[in-house]
Design an enzyme around this catalytic site. Structure first.
Site, PDB file in Angstrom:
ATOM      1  N   GLY A 141       0.839  -1.185   0.000  1.00 43.18           N
ATOM      2  CA  GLY A 141       0.000   0.000   0.000  1.00 43.18           C
ATOM      3  C   GLY A 141       0.876   1.238   0.000  1.00 43.18           C
ATOM      4  O   GLY A 141       2.079   1.175  -0.272  1.00 43.18           O
ATOM      5  N   GLY A 142       0.256   2.369   0.332  1.00 40.40           N
ATOM      6  CA  GLY A 142       0.983   3.617   0.266  1.00 40.40           C
ATOM      7  C   GLY A 142       2.110   3.732   1.271  1.00 40.40           C
ATOM      8  O   GLY A 142       3.123   4.388   1.018  1.00 40.40           O
ATOM      9  N   MET A 143       1.942   3.099   2.441  1.00 42.35           N
ATOM     10  CA  MET A 143       2.933   3.261   3.508  1.00 42.35           C
ATOM     11  C   MET A 143       3.552   1.950   3.961  1.00 42.35           C
ATOM     12  O   MET A 143       4.281   1.929   4.958  1.00 42.35           O
ATOM     13  CB  MET A 143       2.269   3.939   4.719  1.00 42.35           C
ATOM     14  CG  MET A 143       1.647   5.285   4.422  1.00 42.35           C
ATOM     15  SD  MET A 143       2.850   6.541   3.916  1.00 42.35           S
ATOM     16  CE  MET A 143       3.648   6.868   5.483  1.00 42.35           C
ATOM     17  N   GLY A 144       3.298   0.863   3.270  1.00 43.34           N
ATOM     18  CA  GLY A 144       3.880  -0.387   3.721  1.00 43.34           C
ATOM     19  C   GLY A 144       3.754  -1.488   2.689  1.00 43.34           C
ATOM     20  O   GLY A 144       3.109  -1.333   1.652  1.00 43.34           O
ATOM     21  N   VAL A 159       3.885  -6.118   2.523  1.00 45.24           N
ATOM     22  CA  VAL A 159       3.944  -7.385   3.244  1.00 45.24           C
ATOM     23  C   VAL A 159       4.611  -8.418   2.348  1.00 45.24           C
ATOM     24  O   VAL A 159       4.232  -8.578   1.177  1.00 45.24           O
ATOM     25  CB  VAL A 159       2.541  -7.862   3.664  1.00 45.24           C
ATOM     26  CG1 VAL A 159       2.630  -9.191   4.402  1.00 45.24           C
ATOM     27  CG2 VAL A 159       1.851  -6.820   4.537  1.00 45.24           C
ATOM     28  N   LYS A 219       6.036  -7.473   7.591  1.00 45.55           N
ATOM     29  CA  LYS A 219       5.481  -6.204   7.125  1.00 45.55           C
ATOM     30  C   LYS A 219       6.503  -5.103   7.348  1.00 45.55           C
ATOM     31  O   LYS A 219       6.999  -4.914   8.462  1.00 45.55           O
ATOM     32  CB  LYS A 219       4.188  -5.877   7.884  1.00 45.55           C
ATOM     33  CG  LYS A 219       3.546  -4.567   7.458  1.00 45.55           C
ATOM     34  CD  LYS A 219       2.222  -4.357   8.180  1.00 45.55           C
ATOM     35  CE  LYS A 219       1.561  -3.061   7.736  1.00 45.55           C
ATOM     36  NZ  LYS A 219       0.227  -2.874   8.384  1.00 45.55           N
ATOM     37  N   ASP A 251     -10.243  -0.042  11.632  1.00 48.42           N
ATOM     38  CA  ASP A 251     -10.084  -0.118  10.173  1.00 48.42           C
ATOM     39  C   ASP A 251     -10.546  -1.474   9.646  1.00 48.42           C
ATOM     40  O   ASP A 251      -9.859  -2.120   8.853  1.00 48.42           O
ATOM     41  CB  ASP A 251      -8.615   0.142   9.789  1.00 48.42           C
ATOM     42  CG  ASP A 251      -8.457   0.493   8.310  1.00 48.42           C
ATOM     43  OD1 ASP A 251      -9.454   0.908   7.674  1.00 48.42           O
ATOM     44  OD2 ASP A 251      -7.336   0.353   7.780  1.00 48.42           O
TER      45      ASP A 251
END
Length: 462
Positions: free
Chosen positions: A22-25, A27, A42, A141
């Protein structure tokens, strides 16, 4: 970075394939060379333009994710093994590998789930949430992408913005954290997220599971947030037995939502119900139309106990025949009583639901009228002459009926053969309702050709 493949972390974890990002991480699948097992790791990916304070905030958030998940021991919650740092100082979380994809992946690849399958997923997520809430952890979330599936196991993951009881917040003042389409209205308004907020998000997630899309839409994230805070959900068409669960969770007022105990009970009931075509309830109508000397009899369900059969929906003609028969037997007289209910509020509720129904594909809506049972009868018409006994159109309306909330089963009783379409009363459709569904829903339907054009009548009531 994507070229991290093959890197050895902490002299122990060898990075393999990239599982998702994703934008910040991101896996990765990795191999634990000390214990000889595969794990998921992660990493936190931070844009170069971030200042030091923002970098530390994101690192702290990843640490909080590790702490939140590590405090929880539940088969429905991802297990965290370790928190390590890479050679460049970037933090990594080492977790169990759930190598089955997410609920979001399943929906994207195979389409919407059946209500029963979604209920099975939902009750496992609810059990995991219950364990987290008892430990003072609010996930904040819940969404399809954060629910992993591995055969029959369902695993809740990504506690990256979880709120830990007694832990100082890492969210800047006025900053909204979460995914717009699945956020609870109180989160949108900037209020603290609670256990009830997680339940709303679970409701939105289950809605997406059976509908294939989120319950709120907009041309931009801001528009979605406005819809979540101010508008009702887009009407669900495929919810079936899951309808009461969605209705109970997607209340704007947190206090009006289902409690966890109520939710578990309703999900257990929905998951236990067999799919609409998996079993039949034995029933022979007391009168048979002349065109059908051998109407199919639904087979009995050997697993169903006494009183477990769902409510049955019959055509008006069958209902009136049964009523007349019972009156004659009870009173010993040859008369028919008028059983019309004059309660206008009941009819108004039924008519409101009927008028809100989507028009079946290719049909046009003609009229809405009142029946003797105080139901609202809607008539749809196919605009062109149909061929082959209108088999294509019958298939369309059959699938349409199965998608409506509160409908458990639809049987056309051989209407595809076409012999009944020109009958005076047309072809009756047998509809079985979901036992626990208390809102107006489809009760009966009839198909008939008039001037070689198909007319489809459906009764809505409760």
């Amino acid at each position: 970075m994507d070229n991290d493949h093959g890197q050895l972390l902490a002299n122990r974890y060898r990075l393999g394939r990239l599982l998702g990002q994703g934008g910040m991480g991101a896996v990765w699948c990795a191999h634990d060379e000390q214990l000889g097992r595969d794990v998921a790791v992660k990493e936190l990916r931070l844009p170069g333009h971030l200042g030091e304070a923002e970098r530390q905030n994101w690192i702290a958030r990843l640490d909080r994710e590790a702490r939140a998940a590590a405090r929880l021991k539940h088969p429905g919650i991802i297990t965290v093994h370790d928190r390590i740092s890479g050679s460049d100082g970037r933090p990594w979380i080492v977790m169990e590998l759930v190598d089955g994809g997410s609920l979001a992946d399943l929906i994207e690849t195979h389409g919407a789930l059946t209500p029963q399958r979604a209920a099975v997923v939902g009750r496992q997520v609810a059990a995991a949430l219950g364990a987290a809430h008892r430990m003072g952890i609010t996930h904040r979330d819940i969404k399809p992408a954060n629910i992993l599936l591995e055969e029959e196991r369902v695993v809740l993951t990504d506690f990256g913005i979880a709120a830990l009881e007694g832990d100082a917040t890492l969210t800047a003042t006025g900053m909204i954290m979460g995914t717009p389409a699945f956020m609870a209205p109180e989160q949108v308004r900037g209020l603290p997220a609670t256990a009830e907020s997680d339940l709303w998000s679970l409701g939105a997630t289950l809605y997406a599971a059976v509908e294939g899309r989120a319950p709120f839409a907009g041309t931009a994230p801001s528009a979605v947030l406005v819809a979540v805070a101010t508008e009702p959900p887009i009407p669900a068409l495929r919810a079936g037995v899951l309808g009461p669960v969605l209705d109970g969770l997607l209340h704007k007022d947190p206090a009006a939502r289902l409690t966890m105990d109520q939710l578990q009970a309703q999900l257990n009931e929905a998951a236990a119900l067999r799919s609409p075509m998996a079993g039949r309830v034995a029933f022979v109508p007391p009168t048979m139309p002349a065109w059908s000397p051998a109407v199919r009899q639904p087979a009995a369900d050997p697993a169903a106990g006494p009183g477990s059969a769902p409510r049955r929906g019959f055509s008006r003609r069958t209902k009136l025949s049964m009523a007349a028969l019972m009156i004659a037997l009870a009173a010993g007289a040859g008369f028919i009583a008028n059983q019309r209910d004059d309660d206008n509020s009941t009819y108004k509720a039924n008519r409101s639901t009927a008028n809100a129904l989507p028009v079946p594909t290719g049909f046009s809506q003609q009229t809405t009228s009142r029946t003797d049972q105080n139901w609202a009868q809607v008539t749809y018409t196919w605009p062109d002459p149909c061929v082959n006994h209108c088999a294509n159109q019958i298939a369309l309306v059959t699938e349409w009926m199965r998608r409506q909330a509160g409908v458990a089963q639809v049987d056309t009783l051989g209407a595809e053969d076409g012999g009944c379409l020109t009958d005076q009363h047309g072809c009756p459709i047998w509809i079985t309702q979901v036992p626990s569904y208390n809102n107006p829903t489809l009760q009966a339907a009839e198909l008939q050709t008039r001037g070689n054009r198909l007319s489809f009548r459906v009764d809505v009531g409760r």
